[in-house]
Scaffold this motif. Structure first.
Motif, PDB file in Angstrom:
ATOM      1  N   ASP A   3       0.845  -1.202   0.000  1.00 29.37           N
ATOM      2  CA  ASP A   3       0.000   0.000   0.000  1.00 29.37           C
ATOM      3  C   ASP A   3       0.864   1.230   0.000  1.00 29.37           C
ATOM      4  N   VAL A   4       0.518   2.208  -0.768  1.00 29.61           N
ATOM      5  CA  VAL A   4       1.236   3.490  -0.848  1.00 29.61           C
ATOM      6  C   VAL A   4       0.373   4.534  -0.185  1.00 29.61           C
ATOM      7  N   GLU A   5       0.967   5.283   0.606  1.00 30.52           N
ATOM      8  CA  GLU A   5       0.184   6.298   1.330  1.00 30.52           C
ATOM      9  C   GLU A   5      -0.301   7.351   0.355  1.00 30.52           C
ATOM     10  N   GLU A   6      -1.538   7.613   0.421  1.00 31.31           N
ATOM     11  CA  GLU A   6      -2.161   8.585  -0.500  1.00 31.31           C
ATOM     12  C   GLU A   6      -1.913   9.974   0.022  1.00 31.31           C
ATOM     13  N   PRO A   7      -1.499  10.888  -0.846  1.00 35.21           N
ATOM     14  CA  PRO A   7      -1.250  12.262  -0.389  1.00 35.21           C
ATOM     15  C   PRO A   7      -2.536  12.899   0.088  1.00 35.21           C
ATOM     16  N   LYS A   8      -2.453  13.750   1.010  1.00 36.74           N
ATOM     17  CA  LYS A   8      -3.579  14.448   1.586  1.00 36.74           C
ATOM     18  C   LYS A   8      -3.726  15.796   0.911  1.00 36.74           C
ATOM     19  N   PHE A   9      -4.967  16.183   0.665  1.00 37.20           N
ATOM     20  CA  PHE A   9      -5.281  17.474   0.026  1.00 37.20           C
ATOM     21  C   PHE A   9      -6.200  18.238   0.948  1.00 37.20           C
ATOM     22  N   ASN A  10      -5.928  19.518   1.031  1.00 36.52           N
ATOM     23  CA  ASN A  10      -6.743  20.367   1.884  1.00 36.52           C
ATOM     24  C   ASN A  10      -7.963  20.913   1.169  1.00 36.52           C
ATOM     25  N   SER A  11      -7.917  20.952  -0.114  1.00 37.61           N
ATOM     26  CA  SER A  11      -9.036  21.514  -0.878  1.00 37.61           C
ATOM     27  C   SER A  11      -9.125  20.809  -2.214  1.00 37.61           C
ATOM     28  N   LEU A  12     -10.216  21.049  -2.893  1.00 31.87           N
ATOM     29  CA  LEU A  12     -10.430  20.478  -4.222  1.00 31.87           C
ATOM     30  C   LEU A  12      -9.480  21.079  -5.225  1.00 31.87           C
ATOM     31  N   ALA A  13      -9.107  22.335  -5.035  1.00 33.81           N
ATOM     32  CA  ALA A  13      -8.171  22.980  -5.973  1.00 33.81           C
ATOM     33  C   ALA A  13      -6.806  22.319  -5.898  1.00 33.81           C
ATOM     34  N   ASP A  14      -6.333  21.914  -4.696  1.00 36.17           N
ATOM     35  CA  ASP A  14      -5.049  21.241  -4.578  1.00 36.17           C
ATOM     36  C   ASP A  14      -5.082  19.900  -5.272  1.00 36.17           C
ATOM     37  N   ARG A  15      -6.209  19.194  -5.153  1.00 39.89           N
ATOM     38  CA  ARG A  15      -6.306  17.892  -5.820  1.00 39.89           C
ATOM     39  C   ARG A  15      -6.296  18.041  -7.323  1.00 39.89           C
ATOM     40  N   ILE A  16      -6.980  19.042  -7.827  1.00 42.15           N
ATOM     41  CA  ILE A  16      -6.994  19.265  -9.287  1.00 42.15           C
ATOM     42  C   ILE A  16      -5.611  19.632  -9.768  1.00 42.15           C
ATOM     43  N   ALA A  17      -4.871  20.429  -9.004  1.00 35.95           N
ATOM     44  CA  ALA A  17      -3.507  20.814  -9.422  1.00 35.95           C
ATOM     45  C   ALA A  17      -2.606  19.604  -9.444  1.00 35.95           C
ATOM     46  N   ALA A  18      -2.752  18.683  -8.483  1.00 29.78           N
ATOM     47  CA  ALA A  18      -1.939  17.473  -8.478  1.00 29.78           C
ATOM     48  C   ALA A  18      -2.256  16.594  -9.664  1.00 29.78           C
ATOM     49  N   LEU A  19      -3.525  16.510 -10.030  1.00 31.96           N
ATOM     50  CA  LEU A  19      -3.897  15.706 -11.202  1.00 31.96           C
ATOM     51  C   LEU A  19      -3.373  16.309 -12.482  1.00 31.96           C
ATOM     52  N   ASN A  20      -3.325  17.618 -12.578  1.00 32.76           N
ATOM     53  CA  ASN A  20      -2.791  18.255 -13.794  1.00 32.76           C
ATOM     54  C   ASN A  20      -1.301  18.015 -13.942  1.00 32.76           C
ATOM     55  N   LYS A  21      -0.606  17.842 -12.858  1.00 36.17           N
ATOM     56  CA  LYS A  21       0.826  17.568 -12.943  1.00 36.17           C
ATOM     57  C   LYS A  21       1.103  16.155 -13.395  1.00 36.17           C
ATOM     58  N   GLN A  22       0.238  15.258 -13.095  1.00 33.92           N
ATOM     59  CA  GLN A  22       0.485  13.870 -13.469  1.00 33.92           C
ATOM     60  C   GLN A  22       0.374  13.671 -14.973  1.00 33.92           C
ATOM     61  N   LYS A  23      -0.538  14.304 -15.659  1.00 36.21           N
ATOM     62  CA  LYS A  23      -0.736  14.208 -17.114  1.00 36.21           C
ATOM     63  C   LYS A  23      -1.168  12.824 -17.558  1.00 36.21           C
ATOM     64  N   ASN A  24      -0.977  11.842 -16.754  1.00 29.58           N
ATOM     65  CA  ASN A  24      -1.376  10.485 -17.151  1.00 29.58           C
ATOM     66  C   ASN A  24      -1.652   9.688 -15.881  1.00 29.58           C
ATOM     67  N   PHE A  25      -2.639   8.847 -15.981  1.00 29.23           N
ATOM     68  CA  PHE A  25      -3.003   8.047 -14.817  1.00 29.23           C
ATOM     69  C   PHE A  25      -3.672   6.802 -15.306  1.00 29.23           C
ATOM     70  N   THR A  26      -3.715   5.908 -14.407  1.00 29.45           N
ATOM     71  CA  THR A  26      -4.406   4.637 -14.690  1.00 29.45           C
ATOM     72  C   THR A  26      -5.581   4.516 -13.739  1.00 29.45           C
ATOM     73  N   ALA A  27      -6.692   4.043 -14.292  1.00 29.28           N
ATOM     74  CA  ALA A  27      -7.906   3.906 -13.466  1.00 29.28           C
ATOM     75  C   ALA A  27      -7.770   2.751 -12.517  1.00 29.28           C
ATOM     76  N   PRO A  28      -8.123   2.953 -11.289  1.00 36.74           N
ATOM     77  CA  PRO A  28      -8.045   1.849 -10.323  1.00 36.74           C
ATOM     78  C   PRO A  28      -9.059   0.781 -10.680  1.00 36.74           C
ATOM     79  N   PRO A  29      -8.763  -0.406 -10.262  1.00 34.72           N
ATOM     80  CA  PRO A  29      -9.725  -1.490 -10.570  1.00 34.72           C
ATOM     81  C   PRO A  29     -11.046  -1.269  -9.826  1.00 34.72           C
ATOM     82  N   SER A  30     -12.131  -1.630 -10.512  1.00 40.51           N
ATOM     83  CA  SER A  30     -13.484  -1.482  -9.920  1.00 40.51           C
ATOM     84  C   SER A  30     -13.726  -2.650  -8.986  1.00 40.51           C
ATOM     85  N   SER A  31     -14.147  -2.293  -7.817  1.00 39.61           N
ATOM     86  CA  SER A  31     -14.431  -3.326  -6.818  1.00 39.61           C
ATOM     87  C   SER A  31     -15.843  -3.863  -6.923  1.00 39.61           C
ATOM     88  N   ALA A  32     -16.684  -3.151  -7.714  1.00 41.51           N
ATOM     89  CA  ALA A  32     -18.085  -3.578  -7.807  1.00 41.51           C
ATOM     90  C   ALA A  32     -18.312  -4.508  -8.966  1.00 41.51           C
TER      91      ALA A  32
END
Length: 662
Positions: A3-32
């Motif tokens: 398990d990798v510790e997930e970074p903590k975000f104080n606001s939605l704007a911080d989370r959006i900025a982190a996602l913009n820096k990644q430029k690429n991501f993989t969707a987590p597997p669906s548990s449902a």
């Protein structure tokens, strides 16, 4: 995987900025969702490596996707490409493989194509065969991917890409002819019951007191017998045989006496007798006479049949018992508690015949109710109840009819009040050529009562009690208004409801026919004593009041009895009077009395029109009442001529009918 510790975000704007820096991501597997099945094994390749498509179109091993374990661990989704340049894709770091929510894409990349979806897993749901449906494949597509992209639509068509809910199984088509009928609902049952009740009412023959159940053929009609009268003197002929229709049964014809000895007539061409046959001169065996009726028995049957027919005739019927009972109960002696019930008991209780009960009530009205001339001519007629009318002792036609109906119904008789027009006081016959007035069947009332044999009889208790003239009421019993048959009753009564004619032939006369009557023009004047002496006022001729003098014809004056069974000694006041025609001679210069011929039922005489008198004079039918100061009943024509030829005589007459000469 650690398990990798997930970074903590104080606001939605911080989370959006982190996602913009990644430029690429993989969707987590669906548990449902259940993971897709592993790919089939291939030679020369490790089952733990999955080939992916590179940028140059060759198969390569992606370093960012971990190897799939053989124990069926959940594989990670393929790398999601971005809409930017390949360099930006290669430089973007991969997200750690942990169940984190997918990052939101860049706003600028929303206009680009959607990321690739994983391969669909074929549905393991069994498909039932569905005959005649083109949308079975669309209906049974797995909802694993479509439900996550768009809502399920309720429509189903061959061109739709929307799917139906999971495990929707359509029932096979059925033959409607083999289906059992549904039971009727409560509304349908009630409607059917109402319809059947209406049909029963329409088909049922209602024997209401408004319709005659059957006619009374046994009641003879007051009218002329169809037998022929003697012809004119200018054409002498033998008297014609009387007709059998409408006549009383003739005397039985007696058989000739039987011969003393039977002698067989000899036949010249008789065939020879056969051996063993009876000789021709042998007398026949005697006829048994033990069952043959005697002449006395035949005469007794004829007399009994004639008496029964006369008893059924209302004209000749003996109503002395009902009339005497009706005279014993004046209205002043009645109890005020229930006068109608008391009268029904004392008037109708002693009699079993419905006809006698009806006659007793009719006669009681004559003795106890007078016509209210004060209110009638004062035009202030007051409405009273039946009890008030009985104790008041006065009424108009409506009061008579209501009292009669109340007593008759309490006595168990079927009786109704009939309203309409009557040719009574104030009625003026139409003159020659005068048109009839508009239809107005109002102004009078009478009754219809059911008597013996189910016959409906019309009667007028008001006119039967007396008459009105000069604004005065004259009390006089008139039984004609009780025994007159319905056809003749309808000549002076026209009901408002056409169901109340009660004619034996069922015919409904029109208003014009009623007003004009059987006579075209004014009818001859008939005086009151005619019917009392057994002479019918409905069969006399000429019926018109005016007789032309210069017609050049021979005028026949004829009359009949009111009934075939009328016997003046039993039903009247004694023997019949001698009828005479009073004429004025040629040009009215010589008066004379001409007696009429009679055969016991008809009276007739033939006189030339020129001998009747002059225009403007009147002629009359007389009845010789006294001759030489003695009662003239039973005087014959020969006695009249013999007394007249003596030169010393005295005579008195009663007027029956009058005419005018024109």
């Amino acid at each position: 995987m650690a398990d990798v510790e997930e970074p903590k975000f104080n606001s939605l704007a911080d989370r959006i900025a982190a996602l913009n820096k990644q430029k690429n991501f993989t969707a987590p597997p669906s548990s449902a969702r259940r993971p897709p099945p592993p790919p089939p094994p291939a030679s020369g390749r490790s089952p733990s490596r999955v080939p992916t498509a590179g940028t140059n179109g060759t198969a390569s091993q992606s370093p960012n996707i971990p190897a799939r374990s053989q124990e069926g661990s959940q594989p990670s989704l393929p790398q999601r490409t971005n809409t930017l340049t390949d360099r930006a894709i290669d430089a973007s770091p991969s997200l750690p493989t942990r169940p984190t929510p997918p990052p939101l894409p860049d706003r600028k990349s929303s206009v680009q194509s959607s990321p690739a979806l994983p391969a669909r897993r074929p549905s393991a749901q069994p498909l039932n065969s569905r005959r005649g449906s083109n949308s079975s494949e669309v209906s049974h597509i797995s909802s694993a991917s479509n439900l996550s992209l768009k809502p399920v639509s309720s429509r189903t068509s061959t061109t739709s890409t929307e799917t139906q809910p999971t495990r929707r199984v359509l029932a096979p088509t059925l033959d409607q002819a083999k289906l059992p009928p549904l039971p009727p609902s409560r509304k349908e049952r009630e409607a059917q019951a109402a319809k059947e009740a209406a049909e029963r009412e329409a088909a049922e023959i209602v024997r209401a007191p408004l319709l005659p159940a059957r006619s009374a053929p046994t009641v003879p009609q007051v009218g002329p017998r169809p037998n022929l009268l003697p012809k004119l003197p200018s054409r002498p002929a033998k008297p014609s045989a009387p007709s059998h229709v409408g006549e009383s049964p003739a005397a039985p014809r007696r058989l000739p006496p039987p011969p003393s000895a039977f002698v067989r007539p000899t036949i010249a061409l008789a065939a020879p007798s056969k051996p063993g046959s009876r000789p021709s001169n042998e007398t026949p065996p005697p006829v048994p006479i033990s069952s043959r009726p005697t002449f006395a028995e035949i005469d007794a049957v004829a007399v009994r049949a004639s008496s029964n027919q006369a008893a059924s005739c209302l004209v000749c019927r003996d109503f002395s018992a009902p009339d005497s009972v009706a005279a014993q109960h004046p209205y002043q002696s009645l109890s005020r508690r229930d006068p109608v019930g008391y009268l029904a008991g004392v008037l109708c209780g002693p009699f079993s015949s419905a006809t006698d009960k009806a006659r007793a009530i009719f006669t009681w009205c004559h003795h106890n109710i007078a016509y209210n001339v004060e209110e009638f001519f004062g035009k202030c007629i007051k409405g009273r109840s039946v009890e008030e009318t009985i104790f008041y002792g006065k009424a108009v036609c409506q009061g008579y009819a209501e009292v009669y109906q109340a007593i008759a119904q309490r006595a168990g008789l079927q009786c109704v009040v009939v309203s309409g027009h009557g040719k009574g006081f104030g009625y003026k016959p139409l003159k020659s050529g005068q048109p009839p007035p508009p239809r107005d069947p109002t102004g009078h009332a009478w009754n219809a009562v059911c008597i013996d044999n189910g016959e409906w009889k019309l009667l007028d208790a008001c006119w039967g009690a007396g008459s009105v003239s000069d604004q005065q009421y004259h009390k006089q019993f008139n039984p004609l208004q009780f025994y007159l048959n319905n056809e003749l009753f309808g000549l002076k009564h026209f009901p408002k409801d056409e169901r109340y004619f009660f004619r034996s032939d069922g015919r409904i006369p029109t208003w014009e026919e009623y007003i004009i009557g059987p006579v075209r023009g004014e009818k001859a004047q008939v005086y009151g004593t005619t019917m009392e002496e057994g002479v019918s006022e409905f069969t006399f001729s000429p019926a018109e009041k005016q007789i032309p003098v210069y017609s050049g014809e021979v005028v026949r004056f004829q009359f009949s009895k009111i009934c075939e069974h009328w016997v003046p000694e039993r039903h009247g006041k004694g023997k019949s009077y001698l009828l005479l025609m009073k004429i004025h001679g040629v040009d009215g210069r010589k008066e004379d009395l001409v007696p009429l011929e009679t055969d016991g039922f008809w009276w007739w005489v033939d006189i030339p029109a020129r001998d009747l008198g002059a225009p403007g004079q009147s002629i009359f039918l007389y009845a010789l009442t006294t001759l030489n100061k003695r009662d003239a009943r039973g005087v014959t024509k020969e006695e009249y001529f013999r007394t007249k030829s003596s030169g010393a005589y005295s005579m008195n007459w009663a007027i029956f009918i009058g005419w005018e000469l024109v």
